[in-house]
Scaffold this motif. Structure first.
Motif, PDB file in Angstrom:
ATOM      1  N   GLY A 135     -30.812  33.883 -26.507  1.00 34.97           N
ATOM      2  CA  GLY A 135     -31.490  34.993 -25.971  1.00 34.97           C
ATOM      3  C   GLY A 135     -31.349  36.224 -26.527  1.00 34.97           C
ATOM      4  O   GLY A 135     -32.201  36.618 -26.795  1.00 34.97           O
ATOM      5  N   VAL A 136     -30.306  36.220 -27.611  1.00 32.45           N
ATOM      6  CA  VAL A 136     -30.256  37.553 -28.438  1.00 32.45           C
ATOM      7  C   VAL A 136     -31.399  37.531 -29.301  1.00 32.45           C
ATOM      8  O   VAL A 136     -32.188  38.306 -29.812  1.00 32.45           O
ATOM      9  CB  VAL A 136     -28.822  37.540 -29.188  1.00 32.45           C
ATOM     10  N   LEU A 137     -31.666  36.235 -30.181  1.00 32.38           N
ATOM     11  CA  LEU A 137     -32.798  35.937 -30.873  1.00 32.38           C
ATOM     12  C   LEU A 137     -34.112  36.584 -30.106  1.00 32.38           C
ATOM     13  O   LEU A 137     -35.192  37.204 -30.702  1.00 32.38           O
ATOM     14  CB  LEU A 137     -32.764  34.839 -31.385  1.00 32.38           C
ATOM     15  N   LEU A 138     -34.281  35.712 -29.036  1.00 28.63           N
ATOM     16  CA  LEU A 138     -35.638  35.840 -28.470  1.00 28.63           C
ATOM     17  C   LEU A 138     -35.896  37.483 -27.790  1.00 28.63           C
ATOM     18  O   LEU A 138     -37.008  37.829 -28.268  1.00 28.63           O
ATOM     19  CB  LEU A 138     -35.631  35.128 -26.992  1.00 28.63           C
ATOM     20  N   GLU A 139     -34.787  37.993 -27.418  1.00 29.91           N
ATOM     21  CA  GLU A 139     -34.931  39.416 -27.160  1.00 29.91           C
ATOM     22  C   GLU A 139     -35.347  40.357 -28.307  1.00 29.91           C
ATOM     23  O   GLU A 139     -36.166  41.231 -28.316  1.00 29.91           O
ATOM     24  CB  GLU A 139     -33.468  40.009 -26.457  1.00 29.91           C
ATOM     25  N   ARG A 140     -34.810  40.184 -29.397  1.00 31.32           N
ATOM     26  CA  ARG A 140     -34.868  40.952 -30.536  1.00 31.32           C
ATOM     27  C   ARG A 140     -36.551  40.679 -31.006  1.00 31.32           C
ATOM     28  O   ARG A 140     -37.071  41.769 -31.492  1.00 31.32           O
ATOM     29  CB  ARG A 140     -34.112  40.448 -31.803  1.00 31.32           C
ATOM     30  N   LEU A 141     -36.645  39.363 -30.901  1.00 28.73           N
ATOM     31  CA  LEU A 141     -38.293  39.163 -31.345  1.00 28.73           C
ATOM     32  C   LEU A 141     -39.407  39.827 -30.452  1.00 28.73           C
ATOM     33  O   LEU A 141     -40.317  40.610 -31.058  1.00 28.73           O
ATOM     34  CB  LEU A 141     -38.508  37.541 -31.142  1.00 28.73           C
TER      35      LEU A 141
ATOM     36  N   ILE B  93     -26.561  37.074 -36.942  1.00 26.61           N
ATOM     37  CA  ILE B  93     -27.228  37.064 -38.456  1.00 26.61           C
ATOM     38  C   ILE B  93     -28.412  36.405 -38.506  1.00 26.61           C
ATOM     39  O   ILE B  93     -29.191  37.227 -39.282  1.00 26.61           O
ATOM     40  CB  ILE B  93     -26.023  36.540 -39.175  1.00 26.61           C
ATOM     41  N   ALA B  94     -28.705  35.480 -38.123  1.00 24.23           N
ATOM     42  CA  ALA B  94     -30.078  34.779 -37.954  1.00 24.23           C
ATOM     43  C   ALA B  94     -31.238  35.988 -37.304  1.00 24.23           C
ATOM     44  O   ALA B  94     -32.063  35.964 -37.730  1.00 24.23           O
ATOM     45  CB  ALA B  94     -30.193  33.281 -37.045  1.00 24.23           C
ATOM     46  N   ALA B  95     -30.934  36.432 -36.069  1.00 23.98           N
ATOM     47  CA  ALA B  95     -31.749  37.286 -35.616  1.00 23.98           C
ATOM     48  C   ALA B  95     -32.072  38.401 -36.490  1.00 23.98           C
ATOM     49  O   ALA B  95     -33.124  38.912 -36.657  1.00 23.98           O
ATOM     50  CB  ALA B  95     -31.202  37.700 -34.294  1.00 23.98           C
ATOM     51  N   ASP B  96     -31.165  39.018 -37.176  1.00 27.08           N
ATOM     52  CA  ASP B  96     -31.218  40.182 -37.949  1.00 27.08           C
ATOM     53  C   ASP B  96     -32.303  39.507 -39.105  1.00 27.08           C
ATOM     54  O   ASP B  96     -33.105  40.543 -39.504  1.00 27.08           O
ATOM     55  CB  ASP B  96     -29.796  40.465 -38.753  1.00 27.08           C
ATOM     56  N   TYR B  97     -32.128  38.371 -39.872  1.00 26.87           N
ATOM     57  CA  TYR B  97     -32.843  38.157 -40.932  1.00 26.87           C
ATOM     58  C   TYR B  97     -34.286  37.569 -40.484  1.00 26.87           C
ATOM     59  O   TYR B  97     -35.253  38.130 -41.157  1.00 26.87           O
ATOM     60  CB  TYR B  97     -31.995  36.971 -41.513  1.00 26.87           C
ATOM     61  N   VAL B  98     -34.348  36.975 -39.368  1.00 22.04           N
ATOM     62  CA  VAL B  98     -35.634  36.754 -38.716  1.00 22.04           C
ATOM     63  C   VAL B  98     -36.509  37.781 -38.623  1.00 22.04           C
ATOM     64  O   VAL B  98     -37.833  37.870 -38.900  1.00 22.04           O
ATOM     65  CB  VAL B  98     -35.602  35.801 -37.545  1.00 22.04           C
ATOM     66  N   ILE B  99     -35.918  39.075 -37.843  1.00 23.43           N
ATOM     67  CA  ILE B  99     -36.686  40.099 -37.867  1.00 23.43           C
ATOM     68  C   ILE B  99     -37.105  40.680 -39.188  1.00 23.43           C
ATOM     69  O   ILE B  99     -38.082  41.271 -39.224  1.00 23.43           O
ATOM     70  CB  ILE B  99     -35.711  41.314 -36.871  1.00 23.43           C
ATOM     71  N   ALA B 100     -36.091  40.889 -39.959  1.00 22.06           N
ATOM     72  CA  ALA B 100     -36.494  41.519 -41.364  1.00 22.06           C
ATOM     73  C   ALA B 100     -37.350  40.752 -42.300  1.00 22.06           C
ATOM     74  O   ALA B 100     -38.266  41.379 -42.738  1.00 22.06           O
ATOM     75  CB  ALA B 100     -35.108  41.768 -41.993  1.00 22.06           C
ATOM     76  N   ARG B 101     -37.160  39.718 -42.227  1.00 20.05           N
ATOM     77  CA  ARG B 101     -37.841  38.809 -43.408  1.00 20.05           C
ATOM     78  C   ARG B 101     -38.984  37.867 -42.770  1.00 20.05           C
ATOM     79  O   ARG B 101     -39.974  37.352 -43.327  1.00 20.05           O
ATOM     80  CB  ARG B 101     -36.989  38.000 -44.155  1.00 20.05           C
ATOM     81  N   GLN B 102     -39.043  37.659 -41.288  1.00 22.00           N
ATOM     82  CA  GLN B 102     -40.048  36.515 -40.862  1.00 22.00           C
ATOM     83  C   GLN B 102     -40.179  35.443 -41.714  1.00 22.00           C
ATOM     84  O   GLN B 102     -41.386  35.328 -42.095  1.00 22.00           O
ATOM     85  CB  GLN B 102     -41.280  37.396 -40.435  1.00 22.00           C
ATOM     86  N   PRO B 103     -39.127  34.595 -41.699  1.00 22.04           N
ATOM     87  CA  PRO B 103     -39.348  33.316 -42.492  1.00 22.04           C
ATOM     88  C   PRO B 103     -40.305  32.399 -41.788  1.00 22.04           C
ATOM     89  O   PRO B 103     -40.634  32.626 -40.612  1.00 22.04           O
ATOM     90  CB  PRO B 103     -37.956  32.370 -42.476  1.00 22.04           C
TER      91      PRO B 103
END
Ligand SMILES: [Zn+2]
Length: 273
Positions: free
Chosen positions: A175-181, A129-139
């Motif tokens: 890793g999920v977050l890093l890969e998504r970024l 959920i964090a990865a989805d949000y970071v990709i969409a909104r780039q806090p």
């Protein structure tokens, strides 16, 4: 300005991080600035350590000495509050209810909380959920909290095979977050700060033993030195000031912590991969 992502692996000892198979974390310290001898605060429990991390002072000052919040901590502004007051977009993702007191109500643009459960992979859900949000909104400032190493440490013991496996699972969640970024092509907009709140020994923590107090502290981003072992003594309460400096915000006078500027690459240093 750097966008920043703070990730806490609850109760991850530096020697455990070195022993466990953690390809994502390894890539961050190998291409970042790091120390394995950063110091948590005493008593080395989760809430006191997080208060020091976010509010820039040791527990002796903020007064939260157990896992129950004390309003005395409000005398020291939280990096979440400082960033929000400066107009930064702040997002928090966690699974431990007590972390709600890292900021006064109304200071976080998004706060996602899902209670940690044994019968599901809560950390993986929270991280996705964090990865989805970071990709969409780039806090500008994101906090992601991963609970599993602490939970398994209490259950199976610190440095047990199950505890090391929990750290390996945290590595995959990160890793999920890093890969998504990377896939989104925005990895170089973010500086990551990875640490733990405290260590542990036997089936517990809270003491002033090195096993409980030593924590890993890793900084990785476009303006950060690559593969650099920090020599400055790093305290957990330097975390807030380091995030403030990365966000181009002044360090509040109430804080004892200072930005770990030794981690910054010199303007002439080539930090490209
Ligand atoms: Zn903890």
């Amino acid at each position: 300005m750097n966008k920043t992502i703070l990730v806490v692996l609850d109760a991850c000892r530096p020697d455990a991080l070195i022993q466990a198979h953690t390809p994502y974390l390894d890539s961050l310290w190998l291409t970042g600035a790091y120390t394995w001898t950063a110091q948590a605060t005493v008593p080395s429990y989760t809430l006191p350590c997080h208060m020091s991390m976010f509010r820039g002072v040791p527990a002796a000052k903020h007064g939260v000495t157990g896992n129950t919040y004390s309003p005395s901590a409000q005398a020291y502004p939280s990096i979440l509050e400082v960033a929000h007051a400066a107009g930064k977009h702040v997002a928090v993702f966690h699974s431990w209810e007590e972390l709600r007191d890292l900021a006064a109500p109304g200071n976080v643009d998004l706060s996602y909380y899902r209670a940690y459960r044994e019968d599901e992979d809560t950390d993986a859900i929270v991280a996705r959920i964090a990865a989805d949000y970071v990709i969409a909104r780039q806090p500008d400032l994101t906090f992601l909290y991963l609970a599993r190493p602490d939970y398994i440490g209490h259950l199976a013991g610190w440095m047990s095979p199950a505890y090391l496996a929990a750290i390996e699972q945290s590595d995959r969640d990160l890793g999920v977050l890093l890969e998504r970024l990377t896939i989104a092509g925005i990895r170089d907009r973010f500086t990551l700060l990875i640490l733990s709140d405290h260590g542990g020994h036997g089936h517990d923590h809270g003491s002033d033993l090195p096993e409980d107090l030593l924590i890993p502290w890793i900084l990785n981003g476009p303006s950060i030195r690559r593969g650099y072992a920090l020599t400055t003594p790093v305290r957990i309460y330097d975390t807030a000031a380091t995030l403030a400096a990365l966000l181009d915000l002044p360090v509040p006078p109430e804080w004892d912590g200072a930005p770990v500027r030794e981690a910054w690459a010199s303007p002439t240093e080539d930090t490209r991969p």
